[in-house]
Design a protein around this motif. Structure first.
Motif, PDB file in Angstrom:
ATOM      1  N   LEU A   1      44.273  51.275  47.312  1.00 49.75           N
ATOM      2  CA  LEU A   1      45.737  50.516  46.810  1.00 49.75           C
ATOM      3  C   LEU A   1      46.499  50.765  46.514  1.00 49.75           C
ATOM      4  O   LEU A   1      46.448  51.037  44.823  1.00 49.75           O
ATOM      5  CB  LEU A   1      44.510  48.781  46.380  1.00 49.75           C
ATOM      6  CG  LEU A   1      45.994  48.188  46.040  1.00 49.75           C
ATOM      7  CD1 LEU A   1      46.405  47.388  47.558  1.00 49.75           C
ATOM      8  CD2 LEU A   1      45.022  47.207  45.078  1.00 49.75           C
TER       9      LEU A   1
ATOM     10  N   LYS B   1      39.287  42.998  42.727  1.00 52.28           N
ATOM     11  CA  LYS B   1      38.898  41.955  43.949  1.00 52.28           C
ATOM     12  C   LYS B   1      39.605  43.750  44.415  1.00 52.28           C
ATOM     13  O   LYS B   1      38.906  43.489  46.218  1.00 52.28           O
ATOM     14  CB  LYS B   1      40.403  41.234  44.609  1.00 52.28           C
ATOM     15  CG  LYS B   1      40.402  39.467  44.026  1.00 52.28           C
ATOM     16  CD  LYS B   1      41.551  39.020  44.465  1.00 52.28           C
ATOM     17  CE  LYS B   1      41.356  37.402  43.791  1.00 52.28           C
ATOM     18  NZ  LYS B   1      42.298  35.900  44.476  1.00 52.28           N
ATOM     19  N   ALA B   2      40.011  44.229  44.667  1.00 47.71           N
ATOM     20  CA  ALA B   2      40.368  45.938  44.799  1.00 47.71           C
ATOM     21  C   ALA B   2      38.895  46.358  44.685  1.00 47.71           C
ATOM     22  O   ALA B   2      38.503  46.922  45.822  1.00 47.71           O
ATOM     23  CB  ALA B   2      41.112  46.892  44.227  1.00 47.71           C
ATOM     24  N   GLU B   3      37.944  46.305  43.711  1.00 50.47           N
ATOM     25  CA  GLU B   3      36.822  47.079  43.962  1.00 50.47           C
ATOM     26  C   GLU B   3      35.755  46.769  44.705  1.00 50.47           C
ATOM     27  O   GLU B   3      34.880  47.363  45.137  1.00 50.47           O
ATOM     28  CB  GLU B   3      36.413  47.318  42.519  1.00 50.47           C
ATOM     29  CG  GLU B   3      36.754  48.433  41.240  1.00 50.47           C
ATOM     30  CD  GLU B   3      36.102  48.679  40.394  1.00 50.47           C
ATOM     31  OE1 GLU B   3      36.075  49.758  40.163  1.00 50.47           O
ATOM     32  OE2 GLU B   3      36.056  48.177  39.602  1.00 50.47           O
TER      33      GLU B   3
ATOM     34  N   PHE C   1      37.650  49.171  47.686  1.00 45.54           N
ATOM     35  CA  PHE C   1      38.818  50.190  47.577  1.00 45.54           C
ATOM     36  C   PHE C   1      38.051  51.844  46.865  1.00 45.54           C
ATOM     37  O   PHE C   1      37.537  51.244  45.962  1.00 45.54           O
ATOM     38  CB  PHE C   1      39.972  50.063  46.909  1.00 45.54           C
ATOM     39  CG  PHE C   1      40.759  49.680  48.340  1.00 45.54           C
ATOM     40  CD1 PHE C   1      41.637  49.809  48.623  1.00 45.54           C
ATOM     41  CD2 PHE C   1      41.007  47.461  47.664  1.00 45.54           C
ATOM     42  CE1 PHE C   1      42.765  49.797  49.309  1.00 45.54           C
ATOM     43  CE2 PHE C   1      42.269  47.200  48.800  1.00 45.54           C
ATOM     44  CZ  PHE C   1      42.512  47.846  49.658  1.00 45.54           C
TER      45      PHE C   1
ATOM     46  N   ILE D   1      42.817  52.880  42.848  1.00 41.18           N
ATOM     47  CA  ILE D   1      43.946  52.421  42.890  1.00 41.18           C
ATOM     48  C   ILE D   1      44.585  53.250  41.991  1.00 41.18           C
ATOM     49  O   ILE D   1      45.323  54.231  41.180  1.00 41.18           O
ATOM     50  CB  ILE D   1      44.137  51.093  41.812  1.00 41.18           C
ATOM     51  CG1 ILE D   1      42.398  49.590  42.174  1.00 41.18           C
ATOM     52  CG2 ILE D   1      45.061  50.257  41.568  1.00 41.18           C
ATOM     53  CD1 ILE D   1      42.743  48.797  41.105  1.00 41.18           C
TER      54      ILE D   1
ATOM     55  N   LEU E   1      48.953  40.397  48.317  1.00 43.22           N
ATOM     56  CA  LEU E   1      47.293  40.617  48.139  1.00 43.22           C
ATOM     57  C   LEU E   1      46.670  39.893  48.526  1.00 43.22           C
ATOM     58  O   LEU E   1      46.030  40.193  47.835  1.00 43.22           O
ATOM     59  CB  LEU E   1      48.082  41.806  46.183  1.00 43.22           C
ATOM     60  CG  LEU E   1      49.053  42.269  46.031  1.00 43.22           C
ATOM     61  CD1 LEU E   1      49.408  42.081  44.824  1.00 43.22           C
ATOM     62  CD2 LEU E   1      47.766  43.941  46.427  1.00 43.22           C
TER      63      LEU E   1
ATOM     64  N   LEU F   1      43.782  40.989  50.412  1.00 42.84           N
ATOM     65  CA  LEU F   1      42.518  41.968  50.088  1.00 42.84           C
ATOM     66  C   LEU F   1      41.451  41.270  50.137  1.00 42.84           C
ATOM     67  O   LEU F   1      40.069  42.320  51.128  1.00 42.84           O
ATOM     68  CB  LEU F   1      42.289  41.820  48.071  1.00 42.84           C
ATOM     69  CG  LEU F   1      43.671  42.735  47.626  1.00 42.84           C
ATOM     70  CD1 LEU F   1      43.565  42.170  46.750  1.00 42.84           C
ATOM     71  CD2 LEU F   1      43.295  44.134  48.218  1.00 42.84           C
TER      72      LEU F   1
END
Length: 482
Positions: A186, A210-212, A216, A219, A467, A470
């Motif tokens: 990301l 949220k990315a983890e 993803f 980052i 975003l 996600l």
């Protein structure tokens, strides 16, 4: 199966009256894309049945089609299409504009056309006129394949999509049948959010979590000191990259962290090496050091930095690619390159990773050659053809190929359309914005990323215009977990 047409394109409907052209067009396309001879007859005459206004309606239709194609807008021409000269005029306009052009052939049985016509309460075609159209159609349907269209289609489910997704259906099926692995990163390219400056830390922490959770693998942040014009305005809030990565190290537990990419002119290179080593230690061995030639001259001027000619920046980049591994290695031996002179390369604590990866950003042949010689990965832009070209420059070198793109993902076509309308600048055509941000459904994106994987990409980095999507991105990532 849904057929995908490239955006923009020209779609010419061809068939006798009552064969279903207008009904099909209304089902498959937004009304603003459809140019109808009947509606134009109503505009210049007393109504859609005003046959006396036909000549003026067709003259206006040609003007509208020409203007739309000239502006690069998808155009669906809804008329009989039985006049060869008119068809070839529209095809020629599309070719001059570099747009795809398809004909859709409505080969509805004659008796069905007559039945539909009899049941009409309005716009009923005189029986002799319909007979003449049906007779003409018998010859026209044989001519269509010889006229040079990109394709002659039967009426089926279609969707106009950015060119990146035209072939994605087959690629998505390949991914489902024989899954390929692919890493996802990301890229944070904007720090504008509803909470304002005081809420920035909490916002970054929430995005990272949220990315983890979405799956993803990394980052990345842009290494700039003001927002770049491709993304926003110079005065928008923008965080310093390596400081932000340090904060992200404390907010995350698994993802790798790096810059896409650090301009080689922004910092003393030995200092950059020290920063990256520190991040690696504090993150538990998750740092990636991205470096690039630097391109944003206005940023240099604003901060009072020199912006050397490109050859000097290339010399600096090549020295940096050789110096960084020396800094991260044992000892304190001196380094002397073409432009860099570092008498003592001591850098303790050393990175936790035995080999801290270096990623080079850029697609030019000279950059690719440097990456192939010194780096672990090179990040490129562009479509699949551009990626294959870059891979050709790298040859059989062990350097990884990564790919960066802006990516807008919706759950279905309706969700994609909603997001495009919500996010596009008011003065930007929706189709053009959709192409710019690679707007597509979950399945579209799975197909696109499968094609990139097949072209040699090991990791895709995506910048999300929203975003809030996600959770939807997680559906794409999960398709590549093998």
């Amino acid at each position: 199966m849904e057929l995908k047409l490239p955006s923009p394109c020209v779609v010419i409907l061809v068939g006798p009256g009552a064969s279903g052209k207008s009904t099909w067009a209304a089902e498959q396309f937004p009304p603003e894309l459809v140019v109808s001879s009947d509606r134009l007859r109503a505009l210049v005459g007393a109504g859609e049945d005003d046959i006396a206004a036909s000549a003026d309606a067709f003259a206006l239709l040609h003007v509208v089609v020409r203007q739309r194609i000239g502006r690069g807008l998808t155009t669906v021409v809804d008329t009989l299409g039985l006049d060869k000269d008119r068809r070839l005029q529209w095809l020629g306009l599309a070719r001059d504009a570099g747009m795809a052009c398809v004909a859709v052939a409505f080969d509805t049985p004659a008796e069905e056309c007559r039945r539909r016509n009899r049941e009409r309460t309005a716009k009923r075609i005189p029986a002799d006129a319909l007979t003449s159209q049906l007779r003409s159609w018998s010859a026209v349907k044989k001519e269509l394949p010889t006229e040079g269209y990109d394709d002659v289609l039967q009426p089926t489910a279609v969707r106009v999509v950015p060119s990146a997704f035209v072939e994605s259906t087959a690629a998505q099926a390949r991914q489902e049948e024989a899954p390929a692995g692919l890493r996802f990163g990301l890229q944070l390219s904007s720090y504008t959010h509803p909470g304002g400056r005081a809420g920035t830390a909490a916002w970054v922490r929430e995005v990272a979590a949220k990315a983890e959770a979405a799956g993803f693998d990394a980052i990345y942040v842009m290494d700039h000191f003001r927002q770049i014009p491709q993304v926003g305005r110079a005065w928008e809030d923008f965080l310093e990259s390596w400081t932000t990565l340090g904060y992200l190290a404390a907010c995350t537990t698994r993802v790798r962290l790096g810059t896409l990419v650090s301009g080689i002119t922004y910092r003393n290179v030995a200092h950059l090496g020290k920063i990256a080593a520190t991040l690696d230690v504090l993150s538990g061995g998750r740092a990636v050091c991205g470096v690039g030639l630097a391109w944003f001259e206005a940023e240099h001027k604003a901060y009072g930095w020199p912006f050397p000619p490109v050859n000097e920046r290339y010399a600096l980049l090549e020295d940096a690619l050789q110096l960084l591994p020396v800094l991260w290695g044992p000892g304190n031996k001196p380094f002397r390159g073409r432009v860099l002179d570092v008498p003592d390369t001591a850098c303790y604590p050393r990175p936790l990773q035995e080999h801290l990866p270096v990623l080079v950003g850029g697609s030019g042949p000279r950059t690719l050659r440097l990456a192939a010689r010194y780096a672990d990965a090179v990040n490129v832009f562009g479509d699949v053809a551009a990626v294959r070209k870059a891979a050709g420059h790298l040859g059989n070198r062990s350097v990884e190929l990564t790919h960066l793109s802006t990516t807008l993902i919706g759950k279905n076509p309706q969700d994609v359309d909603r997001l495009v309308q919500q996010l596009r600048p008011r003065n930007v055509n929706p189709a053009r914005y959709a192409a710019t941000v690679n707007a597509g459904t979950v399945d579209d994106q799975i197909g696109r990323f499968r094609e990139l994987s097949e072209a040699g990409v090991a990791e895709v980095m995506i910048s999300l215009p929203d975003l809030g999507t996600l959770d939807t991105v997680a559906e794409v990532i999960s398709a590549f977990r093998v």
